[in-house]
Every structure is written in structure tokens, then in C-alpha cells.
Design a protein around this motif. Structure first.
Motif, PDB file in Angstrom:
ATOM      1  N   ARG A   1       0.829  -1.210   0.000  1.00 17.92           N
ATOM      2  CA  ARG A   1       0.000   0.000   0.000  1.00 17.92           C
ATOM      3  C   ARG A   1       0.867   1.264   0.000  1.00 17.92           C
ATOM      4  NH1 ARG A   1      -3.896  -1.180   4.947  1.00 17.92           N
ATOM      5  NH2 ARG A   1      -4.722   0.889   4.447  1.00 17.92           N
TER       6      ARG A   1
ATOM      7  N   LYS B   1       3.872   1.404  -1.333  1.00 14.07           N
ATOM      8  CA  LYS B   1       4.501   1.455  -2.655  1.00 14.07           C
ATOM      9  C   LYS B   1       3.525   1.934  -3.733  1.00 14.07           C
ATOM     10  CE  LYS B   1       8.673  -0.333  -1.820  1.00 14.07           C
ATOM     11  NZ  LYS B   1       9.940   0.363  -2.154  1.00 14.07           N
ATOM     12  N   ALA B   2       2.231   1.786  -3.479  1.00 16.28           N
ATOM     13  CA  ALA B   2       1.216   2.182  -4.467  1.00 16.28           C
ATOM     14  C   ALA B   2       0.948   3.684  -4.463  1.00 16.28           C
ATOM     15  CB  ALA B   2      -0.078   1.418  -4.204  1.00 16.28           C
ATOM     16  N   ILE B   3       1.486   4.391  -3.484  1.00 18.25           N
ATOM     17  CA  ILE B   3       1.244   5.834  -3.403  1.00 18.25           C
ATOM     18  C   ILE B   3       1.967   6.550  -4.537  1.00 18.25           C
ATOM     19  CG2 ILE B   3       1.712   7.899  -2.013  1.00 18.25           C
ATOM     20  CD1 ILE B   3       1.275   6.169   0.462  1.00 18.25           C
ATOM     21  N   GLU B   4       1.273   7.486  -5.160  1.00 21.81           N
ATOM     22  CA  GLU B   4       1.857   8.251  -6.264  1.00 21.81           C
ATOM     23  C   GLU B   4       3.028   9.091  -5.759  1.00 21.81           C
ATOM     24  OE1 GLU B   4       0.438  11.524  -9.638  1.00 21.81           O
ATOM     25  OE2 GLU B   4      -1.043  10.497  -8.366  1.00 21.81           O
ATOM     26  N   THR B   5       4.083   9.121  -6.550  1.00 17.41           N
ATOM     27  CA  THR B   5       5.290   9.839  -6.136  1.00 17.41           C
ATOM     28  C   THR B   5       5.314  11.258  -6.702  1.00 17.41           C
ATOM     29  OG1 THR B   5       6.512   8.988  -8.045  1.00 17.41           O
ATOM     30  CG2 THR B   5       6.629   7.719  -6.001  1.00 17.41           C
ATOM     31  N   ARG B   6       6.243  12.063  -6.195  1.00 14.07           N
ATOM     32  CA  ARG B   6       6.430  13.427  -6.674  1.00 14.07           C
ATOM     33  C   ARG B   6       7.887  13.836  -6.439  1.00 14.07           C
ATOM     34  NH1 ARG B   6       3.436  17.808  -3.115  1.00 14.07           N
ATOM     35  NH2 ARG B   6       4.975  19.071  -4.224  1.00 14.07           N
TER      36      ARG B   6
ATOM     37  N   ASP C   1      11.074   7.964  -7.966  1.00 12.99           N
ATOM     38  CA  ASP C   1      10.529   6.891  -8.796  1.00 12.99           C
ATOM     39  C   ASP C   1       9.571   6.005  -8.020  1.00 12.99           C
ATOM     40  OD1 ASP C   1      12.014   7.681 -11.045  1.00 12.99           O
ATOM     41  OD2 ASP C   1      13.764   6.571 -10.344  1.00 12.99           O
ATOM     42  N   GLU C   2       9.811   5.878  -6.721  1.00 17.28           N
ATOM     43  CA  GLU C   2       8.927   5.058  -5.888  1.00 17.28           C
ATOM     44  C   GLU C   2       9.092   5.475  -4.428  1.00 17.28           C
ATOM     45  OE1 GLU C   2       9.996   0.953  -5.011  1.00 17.28           O
ATOM     46  OE2 GLU C   2      11.910   1.237  -6.072  1.00 17.28           O
TER      47      GLU C   2
END
Length: 354
Positions: A299, A301-306, A310-311
Motif C-alpha cells: 500500500r 509502494k502504491a502511493i503516487e510519487t512526486r 521513482d517510488e
């Protein structure tokens, strides 16, 4: 050993490097068991990318052993104080040996009682705290380790060093190839990173890292006499708690009482550690616990990055990747560290890795 890169770094096979460090320690009179433990702790720190606590420390360790500040053949004693608590007397030996023995005891206590807590007294520099917590996590325990060290950190609102960098680590077992490991100083940066990195390489440091003798911010690593607490009052508060658990609980004394590492080579540091293990199976089925941890990580790792990421990375994930890489391709060492090791090679007549 690889040829030096343009930036001066060199890669050395980890097994060869570990053997070299052990041989230097033995040549300096350190008992075989302790030489093995110190070498493994130092090399593993470099393999995880924590070079400030790696083999660059070997030179000052040898000065301490030779000068009598570090006991080369200590008789480490373990005393059970209760159902789930023990104490370890390091006999002024290397911190790696004492903290490793404390970790063994904490795991055994946790297996018997669900939780094991161990205080260590009369010890010395123990390297990276993750070295011990990751050992606990490999036994399906949640590991805890911390240590106090000499006064290198100004208190929040103060201008003179009082606290140590007082690192703390936790490791959580997972089904992945590495545990979740938080290993952090309670200061903005470890003083060793300035001493063994920036000073050796003669490079500037960020202005928010350290202060000079007047308590003013400095970017000159040679003028840095103390570092700042992490997050202001938060790191300051954590540093105090580490000092209480490591110095007051053990009875050895707080950071201002700790002896120096980089001079007074005939004096022991006499610092304290605190090590703990929580047996997951005492609370949950281990397999179910790890499945829930894996779901938790998925969960995350599924969060959108900014901001160019990259992750989302886990605590300890970068270090785990470096460990895998350097196990295969060799341990990357800076030019000044290689120079220091070559000098030790010549002085102790121990062949340098080829």
C-alpha cells in the motif's frame, strides 16, 4: 581490487576486505573472536553505504587498542536481572563484541518471555546500530538498539555540545529480502560523517549541520565542534531518552561522561548501549504478521510519487540495495580510506587485498 575510478574510489571484494581487517586487528593483539566481530561490523557498514562507520574507523580503533583505551581481550559477562532483563559488562572491550552478545541475550530472553531488554555498560564505539537490530529481525523479532556517545550535539536552544549523536535503530522482519530498518542519529548528521568524510576529503558541509567553537553555523568541517539536534526539539528530546536508557539505566554515565574516540588513546570511552528484542510469535502468528507487513508495504509502494522520486522507499531499503550490490561488485571505498588501510597494511605487515 579494482583500479581506482576517476573520483578516487576503489572496490574491494567484501570477503577479502573482511579478512584484511581481521588480520590487522589480530596483528595488533586483538583476540580472534573480537577481531572477527569488529571486522564484520565495520565491513557491513561500508556495504550498506554507511562509510562513516565503516573501515575508515579501523585506524582510530587500532590507536585505541594499541594505547590501551580498548581492551583487546575483554571478558564480557552477561547477568540475568529478571525474567526479561539482563545486563552486559563489556570490560572496556570493543562495542561490537558487547552489543552482539547483548543482542544474542535479548533474542534468547524474547524467546522465553516474549520481550528481552539488555543494558550494556563499560563499552566502546559499536559501529552501526542496524548491525544488531537486523540480526534480531532475522530471528523473527522486532529489534531495538541504541547507544550514547560523547558530547557532540548542542541541546536545542544551546550553544555548547552536551548530548551525543545518540543513534537509535529498529528493524522489523518481513517476507522481503530485507527488513524494514530505521537507523538514525538523533542529530542532523553523525559527527563521524564530518570527521571521517568531509574532513578527510576537505569538502564543505551544509550550513545547518554544525556549529563552530562560538556556537555559530559553519560550513568548514575543520571548524565544526558540534552538530545540531535532528528536527530541533524533537531530536533533542530523543537524544535525552537515548542517554537515559544507555547511560543512566546502565549506570555508566551520560554523554558528557563518555571518553573520546579520536584522542586520549589510553582511555576507554566507557559508554552504554541498550538492546531489545520483541518476539513476534508472542503476539501474532509470524506468517500472518509478515503477510500484513507485506500488504502494508504494498500500500505504501502504491502511493503516487512526486519531486523526482521513482517510488516510495522503505526505511533501510536503499542500504539493503547497496548491500546486495557491494556483495557482488565489491565494497566501494574512498581514496582517503584506501590510503589509511594501506598505511595499516604496511605498519602491521598484513598484505593488502589484491
Amino acid at each position: 581490487m579494482s583500479d581506482p575510478k576517476p573520483d578516487g574510489t576503489t572496490r574491494i571484494d567484501s570477503d577479502q576486505l573482511r579478512t584484511f581487517v581481521e588480520d590487522v586487528l589480530r596483528s595488533g593483539g586483538v583476540g580472534s573472536e573480537h577481531a572477527e566481530r569488529v571486522a564484520d561490523g565495520l565491513v557491513r557498514a561500508d556495504m550498506r553505504g554507511v562509510s562513516s562507520h565503516g573501515v575508515s574507523r579501523l585506524e582510530v580503533y587500532m590507536k585505541k587498542f594499541e594505547g590501551g583505551g580498548f581492551n583487546p581481550s575483554p571478558e564480557i559477562t552477561v547477568t540475568r536481572l529478571g525474567d526479561a532483563v539482563s545486563s552486559v559488562d563489556a570490560d572496556d572491550g570493543p562495542g561490537q563484541s558487547a552489543a552482539y552478545a547483548a543482542t544474542t541475550e535479548a533474542i534468547e530472553l524474547a524467546e522465553e518471555c516474549g520481550v528481552g531488554m539488555v543494558s550494556v555498560t563499560n563499552s566502546n564505539h559499536f559501529g552501526t546500530a542496524a548491525y544488531y537490530t537486523e540480526r534480531a529481525s532475522s530471528a523473527d523479532c522486532i529489534g531495538l538498539a541504541m547507544t550514547n556517545v560523547g558530547s557532540d550535539v548542542i541541546p536545542y536552544g544551546g550553544s555548547e555540545p552536551f548530548l551525543g549523536t545518540n543513534p537509535i535503530s529498529f528493524s522489523v522482519p518481513t517476507n522481503r529480502s530485507f527488513p524494514i530498518t530505521l537507523d538514525m542519529a538523533t542529530s542532523v548528521v553523525a559527527m563521524g560523517r564530518i570527521q571521517e568524510g568531509s574532513r578527510r576529503e576537505d569538502t564543505e558541509i551544509p550550513a545547518d549541520w554544525a556549529v563552530d567553537e562560538n556556537g555559530e553555523p559553519t560550513t568548514d568541517p575543520h571548524e565544526a565542534v558540534a552538530v545540531r539536534p535532528l528536527g530541533g526539539p524533537k531530536g533533542y528530546g530523543l537524544g535525552i531518552i537515548v542517554d537515559v536508557l544507555c547511560g543512566v539505566v546502565s549506570g555508566v554515565g551520560t554523554s558528557p561522561d563518555v571518553g573520546p574516540l579520536y584522542d586520549a588513546f589510553d582511555e576507554p570511552m566507557r559508554l552504554g548501549h541498550f538492546v531489545g528484542a520483541i518476539d513476534v510469535s508472542a503476539f501474532r502468528d509470524v506468517a500472518e504478521f509478515k503477510r500484513e507487513i507485506d500488504d502494508y508495504v504494498d500500500r505504501l509502494k502504491a502511493i503516487e510519487t512526486r519531486d523526482g522520486f521513482d517510488e516510495v522507499m522503505l526505511p533501510g531499503e536503499i542500504e539493503a540495495a547497496r548491500l546486495r550490490d557491494q556483495r557482488e561488485t565489491g565494497v566501494e571505498l574512498g581514496a582517503s580510506t584506501v590510503e589509511s588501510l594501506r598505511a595499516l597494511s604496511e605498519y602491521y605487515d598484513v598484505p593488502f587485498p589484491q
